[in-house]
Write a protein that holds these residues in place. Structure first.
Motif, mmCIF file in Angstrom:
data_model
loop_
_atom_site.group_PDB
_atom_site.id
_atom_site.type_symbol
_atom_site.label_atom_id
_atom_site.label_comp_id
_atom_site.label_asym_id
_atom_site.label_seq_id
_atom_site.Cartn_x
_atom_site.Cartn_y
_atom_site.Cartn_z
ATOM 1 N N PRO A 1 11.492 -5.962 18.162
ATOM 2 C CA PRO A 1 11.811 -5.278 16.897
ATOM 3 C C PRO A 1 11.133 -5.910 15.678
ATOM 4 O O PRO A 1 10.612 -5.208 14.809
ATOM 5 N N ILE A 2 11.126 -7.262 15.602
ATOM 6 C CA ILE A 2 10.498 -7.941 14.472
ATOM 7 C C ILE A 2 9.009 -7.641 14.407
ATOM 8 O O ILE A 2 8.422 -7.555 13.324
ATOM 9 N N THR A 3 8.400 -7.450 15.571
ATOM 10 C CA THR A 3 6.966 -7.136 15.606
ATOM 11 C C THR A 3 6.688 -5.804 14.928
ATOM 12 O O THR A 3 5.813 -5.696 14.062
ATOM 13 N N TRP A 4 7.441 -4.774 15.295
ATOM 14 C CA TRP A 4 7.188 -3.439 14.755
ATOM 15 C C TRP A 4 7.556 -3.352 13.281
ATOM 16 O O TRP A 4 6.846 -2.714 12.492
ATOM 17 N N VAL A 5 8.653 -3.997 12.891
ATOM 18 C CA VAL A 5 9.034 -3.993 11.477
ATOM 19 C C VAL A 5 7.966 -4.704 10.644
ATOM 20 O O VAL A 5 7.532 -4.209 9.592
ATOM 21 N N GLY A 6 7.545 -5.882 11.113
ATOM 22 C CA GLY A 6 6.545 -6.649 10.385
ATOM 23 C C GLY A 6 5.212 -5.944 10.298
ATOM 24 O O GLY A 6 4.585 -5.887 9.228
ATOM 25 N N VAL A 7 4.773 -5.369 11.413
ATOM 26 C CA VAL A 7 3.485 -4.668 11.430
ATOM 27 C C VAL A 7 3.534 -3.435 10.525
ATOM 28 O O VAL A 7 2.576 -3.134 9.806
ATOM 29 N N ALA A 8 4.653 -2.709 10.543
ATOM 30 C CA ALA A 8 4.785 -1.527 9.688
ATOM 31 C C ALA A 8 4.730 -1.911 8.213
ATOM 32 O O ALA A 8 4.058 -1.257 7.410
ATOM 33 N N TYR A 9 5.440 -2.994 7.848
ATOM 34 C CA TYR A 9 5.425 -3.441 6.451
ATOM 35 C C TYR A 9 4.008 -3.844 6.036
ATOM 36 O O TYR A 9 3.507 -3.430 4.988
ATOM 37 N N ILE A 10 3.376 -4.656 6.870
ATOM 38 C CA ILE A 10 2.033 -5.145 6.533
ATOM 39 C C ILE A 10 1.038 -3.990 6.471
ATOM 40 O O ILE A 10 0.167 -3.944 5.591
ATOM 41 N N GLY A 11 1.159 -3.027 7.389
ATOM 42 C CA GLY A 11 0.211 -1.912 7.410
ATOM 43 C C GLY A 11 0.332 -0.992 6.214
ATOM 44 O O GLY A 11 -0.685 -0.517 5.683
ATOM 45 N N VAL A 12 1.566 -0.740 5.756
ATOM 46 C CA VAL A 12 1.773 0.206 4.653
ATOM 47 C C VAL A 12 1.809 -0.497 3.300
ATOM 48 O O VAL A 12 1.048 -0.166 2.387
ATOM 49 N N PHE A 13 2.686 -1.490 3.156
ATOM 50 C CA PHE A 13 2.876 -2.114 1.845
ATOM 51 C C PHE A 13 1.794 -3.148 1.519
ATOM 52 O O PHE A 13 1.222 -3.136 0.425
ATOM 53 N N ALA A 14 1.527 -4.065 2.465
ATOM 54 C CA ALA A 14 0.577 -5.148 2.183
ATOM 55 C C ALA A 14 -0.873 -4.710 2.340
ATOM 56 O O ALA A 14 -1.776 -5.435 1.924
ATOM 57 N N SER A 15 -1.100 -3.551 2.914
ATOM 58 C CA SER A 15 -2.472 -3.077 3.104
ATOM 59 C C SER A 15 -2.772 -1.881 2.204
ATOM 60 O O SER A 15 -3.573 -1.978 1.283
ATOM 61 N N VAL A 16 -2.099 -0.756 2.448
ATOM 62 C CA VAL A 16 -2.385 0.448 1.664
ATOM 63 C C VAL A 16 -2.005 0.263 0.194
ATOM 64 O O VAL A 16 -2.859 0.306 -0.696
ATOM 65 N N LEU A 17 -0.720 0.050 -0.066
ATOM 66 C CA LEU A 17 -0.248 0.005 -1.456
ATOM 67 C C LEU A 17 -0.792 -1.194 -2.222
ATOM 68 O O LEU A 17 -1.227 -1.063 -3.377
ATOM 69 N N ALA A 18 -0.778 -2.377 -1.602
ATOM 70 C CA ALA A 18 -1.235 -3.578 -2.302
ATOM 71 C C ALA A 18 -2.709 -3.487 -2.661
ATOM 72 O O ALA A 18 -3.107 -3.801 -3.795
ATOM 73 N N TYR A 19 -3.535 -3.056 -1.721
ATOM 74 C CA TYR A 19 -4.979 -3.003 -1.982
ATOM 75 C C TYR A 19 -5.337 -1.918 -2.990
ATOM 76 O O TYR A 19 -6.209 -2.122 -3.854
ATOM 77 N N VAL A 20 -4.692 -0.763 -2.881
ATOM 78 C CA VAL A 20 -4.961 0.298 -3.851
ATOM 79 C C VAL A 20 -4.556 -0.163 -5.252
ATOM 80 O O VAL A 20 -5.285 0.056 -6.225
ATOM 81 N N CYS A 21 -3.405 -0.825 -5.361
ATOM 82 C CA CYS A 21 -2.963 -1.330 -6.664
ATOM 83 C C CYS A 21 -3.907 -2.402 -7.202
ATOM 84 O O CYS A 21 -4.274 -2.387 -8.390
ATOM 85 N N TRP A 22 -4.297 -3.350 -6.359
ATOM 86 C CA TRP A 22 -5.188 -4.418 -6.810
ATOM 87 C C TRP A 22 -6.543 -3.855 -7.251
ATOM 88 O O TRP A 22 -7.058 -4.208 -8.318
ATOM 89 N N ASN A 23 -7.107 -2.973 -6.439
ATOM 90 C CA ASN A 23 -8.411 -2.398 -6.768
ATOM 91 C C ASN A 23 -8.347 -1.577 -8.059
ATOM 92 O O ASN A 23 -9.286 -1.588 -8.863
ATOM 93 N N ALA A 24 -7.223 -0.874 -8.267
ATOM 94 C CA ALA A 24 -7.066 -0.117 -9.508
ATOM 95 C C ALA A 24 -6.930 -1.063 -10.697
ATOM 96 O O ALA A 24 -7.452 -0.795 -11.782
ATOM 97 N N GLY A 25 -6.244 -2.191 -10.485
ATOM 98 C CA GLY A 25 -6.065 -3.157 -11.566
ATOM 99 C C GLY A 25 -7.360 -3.794 -12.021
ATOM 100 O O GLY A 25 -7.614 -3.921 -13.228
#
Length: 310
Positions: A214-238
């Motif tokens: 369970p920790i694997t899927w939760v962690g991978v989902a968080y990293i894939g969506v929040f730490a990858s998509v949202l974080a990078y789009v926000c940083w690049n826009a900034g």
């Protein structure tokens, strides 16, 4: 002060704080190569609908821009996406979060220094002061005010990998606006995500490890969506809105947000750590104030030159 840039850069570091926590927690259950590959395949998939919408806008460079800037996109994928991510997760296998956070505190100063060399941007005394105050805050937050933590630090292989991460991220932050202006924010994130997933396949094939917990899927989902998509789009826009030399100071918010998340998870937090967080925020504010003041002076000088016919 560009409020949108402040919001984007702050959110990026908030999302990355979770990346550090999950990256360390997932080390025993997933290899660095596997996490890099899965993370960026998730991002590549999630970003596609937004890329199609970006291409549909009037005046959008469209997919043709990918071919024109393909070399630059590969460079970004290596320095800030797949290559950077693999080195970071490999470092977290060998070093402590304390060491990793302290070394990451070098990032703003390195970005500012490279910006001065590469882009010939000027660094004011107030900006330097802001960098120093912010770094002092990072040290207080990470050490919990216990200086024996600092005197007991010893460099290990993971720390050297973190130094490589710091350099790669500084280069990425300075170069991404050049490519993004021609390719588009979503398209840049989408293409580099796909490239990052491919880059991760190389080490993943040599050392594939992924335990279906369970920790694997939760962690991978968080990293894939929040730490990858949202974080990078926000940083690049900034970094499109304010110079990378000023944007880099926001990286020192990372340990502060990590501290806050650790508190939510039930870990004890000392008062001195909150004081350190206040120092970080003060340093960020000083740096942004210096940047705004210099921009105003430069604008005034330009107007004066125009009025005198120079």
């Amino acid at each position: 002060m560009d409020k949108a840039a402040v919001l984007f850069l702050t959110l990026a570091n908030l999302f990355w704080a979770g990346n550090y926590l999950f990256g360390a927690a997932l080390a025993p259950v997933i290899s660095a190569g596997a996490l890099t590959t899965v993370r960026w395949w998730i991002a590549f998939t999630v970003l596609w609908p937004f890329v199609r919408r970006e291409w549909a806008r009037p005046g959008s460079p469209g997919p043709q821009a990918i071919r024109r800037r393909f070399g630059g996109l590969v460079f970004l994928a290596v320095t800030g996406v797949g290559g950077y991510g693999f080195v970071l997760y490999q470092a977290l296998h060998h070093t402590s979060p304390v060491n990793a956070s302290l070394i990451s505190g070098i990032n703003p100063a390195l970005i500012a220094a490279l910006a001065a060399i590469w882009q010939r941007s000027r660094i004011s005394a107030l900006q330097v002061t802001g960098l120093i105050v912010s770094l002092a805050g990072v040290v207080v937050v990470v050490s919990r005010g216990d200086w024996s933590v600092l005197t007991g630090l010893r460099l290990n292989p993971g720390d050297w990998l973190m130094l490589i991460c710091v350099f790669l991220w500084a280069v990425y932050s300075l170069y991404v606006p050049r490519v993004q202006r021609e390719v588009g924010t979503m398209t840049t994130a989408w293409v580099t995500s796909g490239m990052g997933a491919v880059i991760g396949l190389i080490p993943a094939a040599l050392d594939w490890k992924l335990l279906a917990l369970p920790i694997t899927w939760v962690g991978v989902a968080y990293i894939g969506v929040f730490a990858s998509v949202l974080a990078y789009v926000c940083w690049n826009a900034g970094v499109m809105r304010i110079p990378a030399g000023q944007a880099g100071i926001f990286m020192n918010l990372l340990p502060v947000f990590t501290l806050f998340m650790a508190m939510l998870l039930g870990q004890p937090v000392r008062v001195v750590q909150w004081l350190g967080g206040a120092l970080v925020v003060a340093g960020v504010t000083l740096t942004l104030t210096a940047g705004r003041s210099r921009k105003g002076r430069d604008s005034g000088e330009t107007k004066a030159e125009a009025s005198t016919g120079l």
